[in-house]
Design a protein around this motif. Sequence first.
Motif, PDB file in Angstrom:
ATOM      1  N   ASP A  69      47.867  40.321  42.268  1.00 36.37           N
ATOM      2  CA  ASP A  69      47.942  39.921  43.470  1.00 36.37           C
ATOM      3  C   ASP A  69      46.366  39.810  43.590  1.00 36.37           C
ATOM      4  O   ASP A  69      45.482  39.623  42.908  1.00 36.37           O
ATOM      5  N   ILE A  70      45.983  39.305  44.647  1.00 35.72           N
ATOM      6  CA  ILE A  70      44.909  38.266  45.355  1.00 35.72           C
ATOM      7  C   ILE A  70      44.659  39.133  46.776  1.00 35.72           C
ATOM      8  O   ILE A  70      45.428  39.161  47.734  1.00 35.72           O
ATOM      9  N   ASP A  71      43.117  39.407  46.731  1.00 36.86           N
ATOM     10  CA  ASP A  71      42.899  40.614  48.285  1.00 36.86           C
ATOM     11  C   ASP A  71      42.114  39.395  49.259  1.00 36.86           C
ATOM     12  O   ASP A  71      43.154  38.689  48.683  1.00 36.86           O
ATOM     13  N   ASP A  72      41.442  39.917  50.372  1.00 37.38           N
ATOM     14  CA  ASP A  72      41.673  39.053  51.212  1.00 37.38           C
ATOM     15  C   ASP A  72      40.072  38.056  50.627  1.00 37.38           C
ATOM     16  O   ASP A  72      40.062  37.422  51.248  1.00 37.38           O
ATOM     17  N   LYS A  73      39.405  38.137  49.938  1.00 39.84           N
ATOM     18  CA  LYS A  73      38.556  37.279  49.328  1.00 39.84           C
ATOM     19  C   LYS A  73      38.779  36.499  48.214  1.00 39.84           C
ATOM     20  O   LYS A  73      37.255  36.136  46.510  1.00 39.84           O
ATOM     21  N   LEU A  74      40.014  36.616  47.516  1.00 38.95           N
ATOM     22  CA  LEU A  74      40.832  35.634  46.567  1.00 38.95           C
ATOM     23  C   LEU A  74      40.553  36.541  45.235  1.00 38.95           C
ATOM     24  O   LEU A  74      40.870  35.963  44.327  1.00 38.95           O
ATOM     25  N   ASN A  75      39.871  37.659  45.517  1.00 36.02           N
ATOM     26  CA  ASN A  75      39.763  38.232  44.130  1.00 36.02           C
ATOM     27  C   ASN A  75      41.370  38.191  43.346  1.00 36.02           C
ATOM     28  O   ASN A  75      41.851  39.222  44.136  1.00 36.02           O
ATOM     29  N   ILE A  76      41.103  38.629  42.172  1.00 32.76           N
ATOM     30  CA  ILE A  76      42.791  39.105  41.672  1.00 32.76           C
ATOM     31  C   ILE A  76      42.432  40.753  41.398  1.00 32.76           C
ATOM     32  O   ILE A  76      41.534  41.022  40.650  1.00 32.76           O
ATOM     33  N   VAL A  77      43.464  41.165  41.912  1.00 31.50           N
ATOM     34  CA  VAL A  77      43.346  42.614  41.973  1.00 31.50           C
ATOM     35  C   VAL A  77      44.772  42.820  41.148  1.00 31.50           C
ATOM     36  O   VAL A  77      46.248  42.518  40.917  1.00 31.50           O
ATOM     37  N   PRO A  78      45.699  44.080  40.681  1.00 30.56           N
ATOM     38  CA  PRO A  78      46.768  44.367  38.979  1.00 30.56           C
ATOM     39  C   PRO A  78      47.157  45.100  40.068  1.00 30.56           C
ATOM     40  O   PRO A  78      47.188  45.588  41.523  1.00 30.56           O
ATOM     41  N   GLN A  79      48.672  44.508  39.561  1.00 29.34           N
ATOM     42  CA  GLN A  79      49.992  44.939  40.580  1.00 29.34           C
ATOM     43  C   GLN A  79      50.678  45.970  39.617  1.00 29.34           C
ATOM     44  O   GLN A  79      50.742  46.764  39.943  1.00 29.34           O
TER      45      GLN A  79
END
Length: 504
Positions: free
Chosen positions: A61-71
Amino acid sequence: MRLKSLLLFLGIPVFAVIAANVCAQTLRFGLAEDPDVLDPTLARTFVGRVVFAALCDKLFDIDDKLNIVPQLATGYEWSADSKALTIKLRPGVTFHDGEKFDAAAAKFNIERHKTMAGSNRRGELAPVASVDVVDPMTVRLNLSAPFAPLLAQLADRAGMMVSPKAAQEAGDKFGVKPICSGPFRFVERIAQDRIVLERYPNYWNKADIYLEKVIYLPIVDATVRLANLKSGQLDFIERMAPSDVAALKSDSRFKVSKITEIGYQGITINVGKSDLAQKNPLGKDAKVREAFELALDRDGIVQVVTEGEAAVGNQWVAPDNTYYAKNMPIPKRDVAKAKALLAEAGVPNPTFTLMTPTTSDTQKIAQVVQAMVKDAGFDVKIQSTEFSTSLDMADKGQYEAYVLAWSGRADPDGNIFSFAACKQPLNYSGFCKQEVDDLLTKSRTTLDPAERRKTYEQIAAILLKDRPDIYLFHRHWLWAYTTKLTGLRTIPDGLVRVQGLKLN
Protein backbone atom coordinates in the motif's frame (compact mmCIF):
# COMPACT_ATOMS: atom_id res chain seq x y z
CA MET A 1 -31.90 -8.96 34.77
CA ARG A 2 -31.30 -9.86 31.13
CA LEU A 3 -30.94 -7.02 28.57
CA LYS A 4 -34.19 -7.91 26.76
CA SER A 5 -36.17 -7.96 30.02
CA LEU A 6 -34.55 -4.72 31.17
CA LEU A 7 -35.45 -2.95 27.94
CA LEU A 8 -39.05 -4.11 28.15
CA PHE A 9 -39.20 -3.05 31.79
CA LEU A 10 -38.00 0.45 30.78
CA GLY A 11 -40.51 0.58 27.95
CA ILE A 12 -37.89 0.68 25.19
CA PRO A 13 -38.71 -1.46 22.11
CA VAL A 14 -36.04 -4.11 21.57
CA PHE A 15 -36.06 -3.66 17.77
CA ALA A 16 -35.29 0.05 18.13
CA VAL A 17 -32.13 -0.62 20.15
CA ILE A 18 -31.03 -3.34 17.74
CA ALA A 19 -31.63 -1.06 14.76
CA ALA A 20 -29.72 1.78 16.42
CA ASN A 21 -26.82 -0.53 17.20
CA VAL A 22 -26.64 -1.84 13.65
CA CYS A 23 -26.84 1.70 12.28
CA ALA A 24 -24.02 2.79 14.57
CA GLN A 25 -21.81 0.05 13.12
CA THR A 26 -22.66 0.80 9.46
CA LEU A 27 -20.80 3.38 7.39
CA ARG A 28 -23.03 4.79 4.64
CA PHE A 29 -20.66 6.07 1.98
CA GLY A 30 -21.77 8.35 -0.87
CA LEU A 31 -19.92 7.72 -4.15
CA ALA A 32 -19.78 10.14 -7.09
CA GLU A 33 -20.36 7.34 -9.62
CA ASP A 34 -21.34 3.70 -9.81
CA PRO A 35 -18.18 1.56 -10.17
CA ASP A 36 -17.56 -0.66 -13.14
CA VAL A 37 -16.88 -4.40 -12.66
CA LEU A 38 -15.58 -5.39 -9.21
CA ASP A 39 -12.77 -7.54 -10.56
CA PRO A 40 -9.29 -6.08 -9.92
CA THR A 41 -8.00 -7.51 -13.18
CA LEU A 42 -10.71 -5.99 -15.38
CA ALA A 43 -11.63 -2.84 -13.42
CA ARG A 44 -10.58 0.62 -14.58
CA THR A 45 -12.54 3.25 -12.61
CA PHE A 46 -11.35 5.34 -9.70
CA VAL A 47 -14.61 4.85 -7.85
CA GLY A 48 -14.08 1.09 -8.10
CA ARG A 49 -10.75 1.52 -6.33
CA VAL A 50 -12.60 3.27 -3.49
CA VAL A 51 -14.65 0.09 -2.98
CA PHE A 52 -11.64 -2.18 -3.46
CA ALA A 53 -9.91 -0.39 -0.57
CA ALA A 54 -12.33 -2.18 1.77
CA LEU A 55 -12.77 -5.37 -0.26
CA CYS A 56 -9.39 -6.42 -1.65
CA ASP A 57 -6.03 -6.18 0.11
CA LYS A 58 -2.87 -5.68 -1.98
CA LEU A 59 0.69 -6.89 -1.66
CA PHE A 60 1.68 -3.31 -0.78
CA ASP A 61 0.00 0.00 0.00
CA ILE A 62 1.08 3.65 0.11
CA ASP A 63 1.09 6.01 3.08
CA ASP A 64 0.32 9.73 3.26
CA LYS A 65 3.85 10.56 1.99
CA LEU A 66 3.52 8.17 -0.99
CA ASN A 67 5.95 5.72 0.61
CA ILE A 68 5.44 2.05 -0.28
CA VAL A 69 4.44 0.02 2.79
CA PRO A 70 3.72 -3.72 3.15
CA GLN A 71 0.17 -5.04 3.31
CA LEU A 72 -0.17 -8.70 2.28
CA ALA A 73 3.60 -8.71 1.92
CA THR A 74 5.86 -8.36 4.94
CA GLY A 75 9.03 -7.43 3.07
CA TYR A 76 10.86 -7.56 -0.26
CA GLU A 77 14.33 -7.68 -1.78
CA TRP A 78 15.65 -6.75 -5.22
CA SER A 79 18.29 -8.86 -6.93
CA ALA A 80 21.68 -7.29 -7.65
CA ASP A 81 20.74 -6.67 -11.31
CA SER A 82 17.27 -5.34 -10.35
CA LYS A 83 15.65 -7.97 -12.56
CA ALA A 84 14.07 -10.06 -9.81
CA LEU A 85 11.88 -9.03 -6.88
CA THR A 86 11.52 -11.50 -4.02
CA ILE A 87 8.51 -10.89 -1.76
CA LYS A 88 7.89 -12.37 1.66
CA LEU A 89 4.17 -12.91 2.28
CA ARG A 90 2.10 -12.43 5.40
CA PRO A 91 1.22 -15.71 7.15
CA GLY A 92 -2.25 -16.50 8.47
CA VAL A 93 -4.18 -14.67 5.73
CA THR A 94 -7.32 -16.21 4.24
CA PHE A 95 -9.65 -15.20 1.44
CA HIS A 96 -13.33 -14.56 2.12
CA ASP A 97 -14.17 -18.12 1.05
CA GLY A 98 -11.76 -19.52 3.64
CA GLU A 99 -9.07 -20.45 1.12
CA LYS A 100 -5.49 -19.82 2.25
CA PHE A 101 -3.38 -16.99 0.85
CA ASP A 102 0.15 -18.18 0.05
CA ALA A 103 2.84 -18.00 -2.63
CA ALA A 104 0.84 -20.19 -5.01
CA ALA A 105 -2.11 -17.81 -4.70
CA ALA A 106 0.13 -14.80 -5.32
CA LYS A 107 1.58 -16.47 -8.42
CA PHE A 108 -1.93 -17.24 -9.69
CA ASN A 109 -3.01 -13.63 -9.27
CA ILE A 110 0.00 -12.07 -11.00
CA GLU A 111 -0.40 -14.48 -13.91
CA ARG A 112 -4.14 -13.80 -14.07
CA HIS A 113 -3.48 -10.06 -14.25
CA LYS A 114 -1.08 -10.68 -17.14
CA THR A 115 -3.03 -13.19 -19.21
CA MET A 116 -6.75 -12.83 -18.63
CA ALA A 117 -8.71 -11.62 -21.66
CA GLY A 118 -9.57 -7.94 -21.25
CA SER A 119 -7.09 -7.41 -18.42
CA ASN A 120 -6.33 -3.77 -17.64
CA ARG A 121 -3.35 -4.82 -15.53
CA ARG A 122 -1.45 -6.38 -18.42
CA GLY A 123 0.45 -3.21 -19.28
CA GLU A 124 1.15 -2.48 -15.61
CA LEU A 125 2.93 -5.82 -15.25
CA ALA A 126 4.36 -6.14 -18.76
CA PRO A 127 8.01 -6.54 -17.61
CA VAL A 128 7.13 -9.48 -15.33
CA ALA A 129 8.34 -12.44 -17.40
CA SER A 130 7.60 -15.22 -14.91
CA VAL A 131 6.67 -15.89 -11.30
CA ASP A 132 8.34 -18.49 -9.07
CA VAL A 133 7.09 -20.01 -5.83
CA VAL A 134 10.27 -19.99 -3.73
CA ASP A 135 8.60 -21.54 -0.68
CA PRO A 136 5.02 -21.52 0.67
CA MET A 137 5.30 -17.89 1.85
CA THR A 138 7.83 -16.48 -0.63
CA VAL A 139 7.27 -15.52 -4.25
CA ARG A 140 9.74 -14.19 -6.82
CA LEU A 141 8.85 -12.00 -9.79
CA ASN A 142 11.36 -12.37 -12.63
CA LEU A 143 11.60 -9.35 -14.93
CA SER A 144 12.65 -9.00 -18.54
CA ALA A 145 14.33 -5.71 -17.54
CA PRO A 146 14.55 -3.52 -14.44
CA PHE A 147 11.15 -1.94 -13.76
CA ALA A 148 11.15 1.15 -11.54
CA PRO A 149 7.35 1.37 -11.02
CA LEU A 150 6.83 -2.26 -9.99
CA LEU A 151 6.33 -1.73 -6.24
CA ALA A 152 3.92 1.13 -6.94
CA GLN A 153 1.97 -1.13 -9.32
CA LEU A 154 1.75 -3.81 -6.64
CA ALA A 155 0.39 -1.15 -4.27
CA ASP A 156 -2.66 -0.85 -6.50
CA ARG A 157 -4.97 -3.20 -8.42
CA ALA A 158 -2.07 -5.15 -9.95
CA GLY A 159 -1.17 -6.16 -6.40
CA MET A 160 -4.72 -7.12 -5.34
CA MET A 161 -5.14 -10.77 -4.47
CA VAL A 162 -8.36 -12.69 -5.17
CA SER A 163 -9.29 -16.26 -4.28
CA PRO A 164 -7.81 -18.53 -6.98
CA LYS A 165 -10.55 -21.11 -6.40
CA ALA A 166 -13.35 -18.55 -6.80
CA ALA A 167 -11.68 -16.87 -9.78
CA GLN A 168 -11.21 -20.17 -11.61
CA GLU A 169 -14.81 -21.22 -10.96
CA ALA A 170 -16.34 -17.87 -11.97
CA GLY A 171 -14.08 -16.98 -14.91
CA ASP A 172 -14.99 -13.60 -16.41
CA LYS A 173 -18.06 -13.44 -14.12
CA PHE A 174 -15.88 -13.18 -10.99
CA GLY A 175 -16.71 -9.47 -10.62
CA VAL A 176 -20.38 -10.30 -10.00
CA LYS A 177 -19.45 -11.81 -6.63
CA PRO A 178 -15.80 -10.94 -5.88
CA ILE A 179 -13.93 -12.88 -3.22
CA CYS A 180 -10.78 -11.18 -1.94
CA SER A 181 -8.86 -10.97 1.34
CA GLY A 182 -9.70 -7.45 2.52
CA PRO A 183 -11.32 -6.40 5.80
CA PHE A 184 -14.83 -6.53 4.31
CA ARG A 185 -16.48 -9.19 2.17
CA PHE A 186 -19.02 -8.79 -0.60
CA VAL A 187 -22.73 -9.16 0.25
CA GLU A 188 -24.70 -7.71 -2.65
CA ARG A 189 -24.72 -5.18 -5.46
CA ILE A 190 -27.68 -3.47 -7.10
CA ALA A 191 -26.50 -1.49 -10.12
CA GLN A 192 -26.84 2.30 -9.76
CA ASP A 193 -28.19 1.78 -6.23
CA ARG A 194 -25.81 0.23 -3.70
CA ILE A 195 -22.89 -2.07 -2.94
CA VAL A 196 -23.01 -3.76 0.47
CA LEU A 197 -19.95 -5.15 2.25
CA GLU A 198 -19.81 -6.77 5.69
CA ARG A 199 -16.93 -7.25 8.09
CA TYR A 200 -14.84 -10.36 7.44
CA PRO A 201 -14.38 -11.97 10.87
CA ASN A 202 -11.14 -13.75 9.96
CA TYR A 203 -9.34 -10.71 8.57
CA TRP A 204 -5.64 -10.79 9.44
CA ASN A 205 -5.75 -7.26 10.86
CA LYS A 206 -9.22 -7.43 12.41
CA ALA A 207 -8.12 -5.55 15.55
CA ASP A 208 -7.97 -2.39 13.40
CA ILE A 209 -11.49 -2.84 11.98
CA TYR A 210 -14.34 -1.31 13.99
CA LEU A 211 -17.17 -1.11 11.47
CA GLU A 212 -19.56 -4.00 10.90
CA LYS A 213 -20.79 -2.97 7.48
CA VAL A 214 -20.03 -0.51 4.69
CA ILE A 215 -22.75 0.47 2.21
CA TYR A 216 -21.56 2.34 -0.88
CA LEU A 217 -24.29 4.43 -2.49
CA PRO A 218 -23.63 5.96 -5.94
CA ILE A 219 -25.15 9.45 -6.16
CA VAL A 220 -23.92 11.31 -9.24
CA ASP A 221 -25.17 14.77 -8.31
CA ALA A 222 -22.88 16.45 -5.75
CA THR A 223 -25.74 18.56 -4.42
CA VAL A 224 -27.85 15.47 -3.77
CA ARG A 225 -24.90 13.71 -2.10
CA LEU A 226 -24.46 16.66 0.23
CA ALA A 227 -28.19 16.84 0.98
CA ASN A 228 -28.13 13.16 1.96
CA LEU A 229 -25.17 13.80 4.26
CA LYS A 230 -26.92 16.74 5.92
CA SER A 231 -30.14 14.77 6.40
CA GLY A 232 -28.30 11.89 8.06
CA GLN A 233 -28.84 9.40 5.23
CA LEU A 234 -25.09 9.29 4.60
CA ASP A 235 -22.10 9.40 6.96
CA PHE A 236 -19.43 10.22 4.37
CA ILE A 237 -19.29 11.67 0.86
CA GLU A 238 -16.36 11.78 -1.54
CA ARG A 239 -15.73 14.53 -4.08
CA MET A 240 -18.01 17.14 -2.55
CA ALA A 241 -18.58 20.25 -4.64
CA PRO A 242 -15.93 22.93 -3.94
CA SER A 243 -18.69 25.53 -3.73
CA ASP A 244 -20.06 23.76 -0.64
CA VAL A 245 -16.81 23.70 1.35
CA ALA A 246 -17.12 27.05 3.13
CA ALA A 247 -20.71 26.51 4.27
CA LEU A 248 -20.10 22.99 5.52
CA LYS A 249 -17.02 24.05 7.46
CA SER A 250 -19.25 26.30 9.55
CA ASP A 251 -21.61 23.41 10.37
CA SER A 252 -20.47 21.81 13.63
CA ARG A 253 -22.08 18.48 12.70
CA PHE A 254 -19.58 17.81 9.94
CA LYS A 255 -15.91 17.84 9.03
CA VAL A 256 -14.18 18.53 5.72
CA SER A 257 -10.84 16.99 4.71
CA LYS A 258 -8.84 17.66 1.56
CA ILE A 259 -5.58 16.80 -0.15
CA THR A 260 -4.20 17.46 -3.66
CA GLU A 261 -4.58 14.47 -5.94
CA ILE A 262 -1.73 12.65 -7.64
CA GLY A 263 -3.84 12.37 -10.79
CA TYR A 264 -5.12 14.97 -13.22
CA GLN A 265 -8.18 16.37 -14.99
CA GLY A 266 -7.95 16.79 -18.73
CA ILE A 267 -9.32 16.26 -22.21
CA THR A 268 -8.39 13.23 -24.30
CA ILE A 269 -8.60 13.66 -28.07
CA ASN A 270 -9.22 10.87 -30.56
CA VAL A 271 -6.14 11.19 -32.78
CA GLY A 272 -6.04 7.59 -34.05
CA LYS A 273 -8.38 5.33 -32.10
CA SER A 274 -10.94 5.06 -34.92
CA ASP A 275 -12.05 6.60 -38.23
CA LEU A 276 -13.57 9.50 -36.28
CA ALA A 277 -10.04 10.83 -35.74
CA GLN A 278 -9.60 11.68 -39.40
CA LYS A 279 -13.15 12.98 -39.85
CA ASN A 280 -12.61 15.66 -37.22
CA PRO A 281 -10.08 18.51 -37.63
CA LEU A 282 -9.23 18.39 -33.91
CA GLY A 283 -8.13 14.78 -34.16
CA LYS A 284 -6.55 15.09 -37.60
CA ASP A 285 -4.40 18.18 -37.19
CA ALA A 286 -1.98 18.92 -34.31
CA LYS A 287 -2.12 22.61 -35.29
CA VAL A 288 -5.86 22.65 -34.48
CA ARG A 289 -5.16 20.98 -31.15
CA GLU A 290 -2.56 23.64 -30.38
CA ALA A 291 -5.12 26.33 -31.16
CA PHE A 292 -7.59 24.55 -28.88
CA GLU A 293 -5.14 24.58 -25.97
CA LEU A 294 -4.21 28.22 -26.55
CA ALA A 295 -7.89 29.14 -26.33
CA LEU A 296 -8.01 27.74 -22.77
CA ASP A 297 -7.41 29.71 -19.60
CA ARG A 298 -6.49 27.10 -17.00
CA ASP A 299 -6.62 29.53 -14.09
CA GLY A 300 -10.10 30.54 -15.16
CA ILE A 301 -11.19 26.92 -15.46
CA VAL A 302 -9.94 26.17 -11.94
CA GLN A 303 -11.73 29.18 -10.48
CA VAL A 304 -15.05 28.46 -12.17
CA VAL A 305 -15.05 24.66 -11.90
CA THR A 306 -13.40 24.11 -8.51
CA GLU A 307 -13.67 27.49 -6.74
CA GLY A 308 -9.89 27.44 -6.60
CA GLU A 309 -9.77 23.95 -5.04
CA ALA A 310 -7.16 22.63 -7.51
CA ALA A 311 -3.62 23.18 -8.79
CA VAL A 312 -3.25 24.31 -12.42
CA GLY A 313 -1.15 21.96 -14.55
CA ASN A 314 -0.30 20.91 -18.10
CA GLN A 315 1.25 17.47 -17.54
CA TRP A 316 0.42 14.07 -16.13
CA VAL A 317 1.95 15.11 -12.79
CA ALA A 318 1.50 18.40 -10.93
CA PRO A 319 4.13 21.18 -11.17
CA ASP A 320 5.34 20.45 -7.63
CA ASN A 321 6.03 16.80 -8.46
CA THR A 322 9.70 15.84 -8.70
CA TYR A 323 9.04 14.36 -12.17
CA TYR A 324 7.35 17.44 -13.64
CA ALA A 325 9.10 18.39 -16.90
CA LYS A 326 10.14 22.01 -16.38
CA ASN A 327 11.16 22.33 -20.04
CA MET A 328 7.43 22.42 -20.93
CA PRO A 329 5.82 25.07 -18.70
CA ILE A 330 2.09 25.84 -18.59
CA PRO A 331 1.12 27.88 -21.68
CA LYS A 332 -0.84 31.10 -21.26
CA ARG A 333 -4.09 31.75 -23.09
CA ASP A 334 -3.56 33.41 -26.49
CA VAL A 335 -6.79 33.69 -28.50
CA ALA A 336 -5.16 35.71 -31.29
CA LYS A 337 -2.54 33.03 -31.90
CA ALA A 338 -5.22 30.33 -31.70
CA LYS A 339 -7.20 32.07 -34.46
CA ALA A 340 -4.05 32.40 -36.57
CA LEU A 341 -3.31 28.69 -36.24
CA LEU A 342 -6.85 27.78 -37.27
CA ALA A 343 -6.51 30.03 -40.30
CA GLU A 344 -3.23 28.32 -41.23
CA ALA A 345 -4.92 24.95 -40.87
CA GLY A 346 -7.75 26.08 -43.13
CA VAL A 347 -10.47 25.50 -40.53
CA PRO A 348 -11.31 28.86 -38.94
CA ASN A 349 -14.45 27.45 -37.32
CA PRO A 350 -13.85 23.79 -36.42
CA THR A 351 -16.73 21.82 -34.92
CA PHE A 352 -16.37 18.77 -32.67
CA THR A 353 -18.28 16.91 -29.98
CA LEU A 354 -16.91 16.84 -26.44
CA MET A 355 -18.09 13.76 -24.57
CA THR A 356 -18.34 14.07 -20.81
CA PRO A 357 -19.56 11.82 -18.00
CA THR A 358 -22.74 12.98 -16.28
CA THR A 359 -20.96 13.93 -13.04
CA SER A 360 -21.37 17.57 -12.08
CA ASP A 361 -17.65 18.43 -12.04
CA THR A 362 -16.93 17.06 -15.52
CA GLN A 363 -20.09 18.75 -16.82
CA LYS A 364 -18.74 22.07 -15.55
CA ILE A 365 -15.37 21.50 -17.21
CA ALA A 366 -17.09 20.82 -20.54
CA GLN A 367 -19.28 23.90 -20.27
CA VAL A 368 -16.41 26.25 -19.36
CA VAL A 369 -14.21 24.83 -22.13
CA GLN A 370 -17.07 25.20 -24.61
CA ALA A 371 -17.45 28.88 -23.73
CA MET A 372 -13.72 29.66 -23.72
CA VAL A 373 -12.76 28.13 -27.06
CA LYS A 374 -15.72 29.75 -28.78
CA ASP A 375 -13.70 32.98 -28.63
CA ALA A 376 -11.15 31.41 -30.98
CA GLY A 377 -13.77 30.08 -33.41
CA PHE A 378 -14.41 26.57 -32.08
CA ASP A 379 -17.98 25.24 -32.07
CA VAL A 380 -18.11 22.58 -29.35
CA LYS A 381 -21.13 20.34 -28.83
CA ILE A 382 -21.37 18.60 -25.44
CA GLN A 383 -22.41 14.95 -25.25
CA SER A 384 -23.32 13.89 -21.69
CA THR A 385 -22.90 10.15 -21.20
CA GLU A 386 -23.23 7.80 -18.22
CA PHE A 387 -19.74 7.21 -16.83
CA SER A 388 -19.22 3.49 -17.52
CA THR A 389 -20.80 3.89 -20.96
CA SER A 390 -18.46 6.79 -21.74
CA LEU A 391 -15.45 4.61 -20.90
CA ASP A 392 -16.70 1.88 -23.22
CA MET A 393 -17.21 4.41 -26.00
CA ALA A 394 -13.73 5.84 -25.43
CA ASP A 395 -12.28 2.34 -25.54
CA LYS A 396 -13.95 1.73 -28.91
CA GLY A 397 -13.00 5.14 -30.29
CA GLN A 398 -16.63 6.25 -30.51
CA TYR A 399 -15.88 9.85 -29.60
CA GLU A 400 -13.99 12.93 -30.81
CA ALA A 401 -12.87 14.49 -27.50
CA TYR A 402 -13.50 13.30 -23.97
CA VAL A 403 -13.35 15.00 -20.56
CA LEU A 404 -11.43 12.42 -18.57
CA ALA A 405 -10.21 12.36 -14.99
CA TRP A 406 -7.37 10.11 -13.91
CA SER A 407 -7.04 9.40 -10.20
CA GLY A 408 -3.27 9.03 -10.39
CA ARG A 409 -0.60 6.63 -9.23
CA ALA A 410 2.26 7.00 -6.77
CA ASP A 411 4.82 6.49 -9.56
CA PRO A 412 4.49 8.84 -12.59
CA ASP A 413 4.64 5.86 -14.94
CA GLY A 414 1.13 4.99 -13.78
CA ASN A 415 -0.11 8.35 -15.10
CA ILE A 416 1.38 8.11 -18.56
CA PHE A 417 2.46 4.69 -19.84
CA SER A 418 -0.94 3.07 -20.39
CA PHE A 419 -2.28 6.28 -21.95
CA ALA A 420 0.55 7.12 -24.35
CA ALA A 421 2.27 3.84 -25.26
CA CYS A 422 1.04 2.14 -28.42
CA LYS A 423 -1.96 -0.18 -28.03
CA GLN A 424 -2.04 -0.02 -24.25
CA PRO A 425 -5.37 -0.71 -22.47
CA LEU A 426 -6.01 2.93 -21.49
CA ASN A 427 -4.73 4.54 -24.69
CA TYR A 428 -8.11 6.02 -25.58
CA SER A 429 -6.57 8.63 -27.90
CA GLY A 430 -5.06 6.03 -30.23
CA PHE A 431 -1.76 7.93 -30.13
CA CYS A 432 1.20 5.78 -31.19
CA LYS A 433 4.79 6.85 -31.83
CA GLN A 434 7.79 4.54 -31.61
CA GLU A 435 10.04 7.28 -30.25
CA VAL A 436 7.67 7.82 -27.32
CA ASP A 437 7.39 4.07 -26.72
CA ASP A 438 11.19 3.81 -26.55
CA LEU A 439 11.40 6.72 -24.09
CA LEU A 440 8.60 5.32 -21.93
CA THR A 441 10.43 2.00 -21.79
CA LYS A 442 13.62 3.81 -20.82
CA SER A 443 11.81 5.69 -18.04
CA ARG A 444 10.61 2.35 -16.66
CA THR A 445 13.95 0.56 -16.78
CA THR A 446 16.01 3.42 -15.30
CA LEU A 447 16.00 3.28 -11.51
CA ASP A 448 17.97 6.51 -11.01
CA PRO A 449 15.48 9.38 -10.35
CA ALA A 450 17.68 12.02 -12.03
CA GLU A 451 17.90 9.98 -15.23
CA ARG A 452 14.17 9.33 -15.15
CA ARG A 453 13.50 13.08 -14.90
CA LYS A 454 15.59 13.70 -18.04
CA THR A 455 13.65 11.03 -19.90
CA TYR A 456 10.31 12.51 -18.86
CA GLU A 457 11.45 15.89 -20.21
CA GLN A 458 12.00 14.23 -23.60
CA ILE A 459 8.59 12.55 -23.43
CA ALA A 460 6.90 15.81 -22.49
CA ALA A 461 8.53 17.65 -25.40
CA ILE A 462 6.84 15.24 -27.83
CA LEU A 463 3.48 14.63 -26.15
CA LEU A 464 2.78 18.24 -25.32
CA LYS A 465 3.44 19.16 -28.96
CA ASP A 466 1.29 16.38 -30.44
CA ARG A 467 -1.38 16.86 -27.74
CA PRO A 468 -3.31 13.58 -27.69
CA ASP A 469 -4.18 14.65 -24.13
CA ILE A 470 -4.56 18.20 -22.86
CA TYR A 471 -4.02 18.33 -19.10
CA LEU A 472 -5.90 21.04 -17.22
CA PHE A 473 -5.49 20.78 -13.45
CA HIS A 474 -4.96 18.62 -10.38
CA ARG A 475 -7.96 18.82 -8.08
CA HIS A 476 -8.18 18.62 -4.33
CA TRP A 477 -9.85 15.49 -3.01
CA LEU A 478 -12.71 16.93 -0.96
CA TRP A 479 -14.33 14.71 1.65
CA ALA A 480 -17.19 15.61 3.98
CA TYR A 481 -18.35 13.44 6.86
CA THR A 482 -20.13 13.33 10.16
CA THR A 483 -18.12 14.30 13.25
CA LYS A 484 -19.09 10.88 14.63
CA LEU A 485 -16.55 9.34 12.25
CA THR A 486 -12.97 9.17 13.52
CA GLY A 487 -9.75 7.58 12.33
CA LEU A 488 -9.78 8.99 8.78
CA ARG A 489 -6.42 9.28 7.01
CA THR A 490 -5.91 11.57 4.00
CA ILE A 491 -3.75 9.89 1.36
CA PRO A 492 -3.04 11.56 -2.02
CA ASP A 493 -4.51 8.71 -4.07
CA GLY A 494 -7.96 9.76 -2.80
CA LEU A 495 -8.88 6.30 -1.52
CA VAL A 496 -10.47 5.91 1.91
CA ARG A 497 -8.80 3.22 4.02
CA VAL A 498 -11.34 1.59 6.34
CA GLN A 499 -8.68 0.46 8.79
CA GLY A 500 -9.07 2.55 11.94
CA LEU A 501 -12.41 4.09 10.96
CA LYS A 502 -14.89 4.24 13.83
CA LEU A 503 -18.38 5.68 14.28
CA ASN A 504 -18.75 6.98 17.81
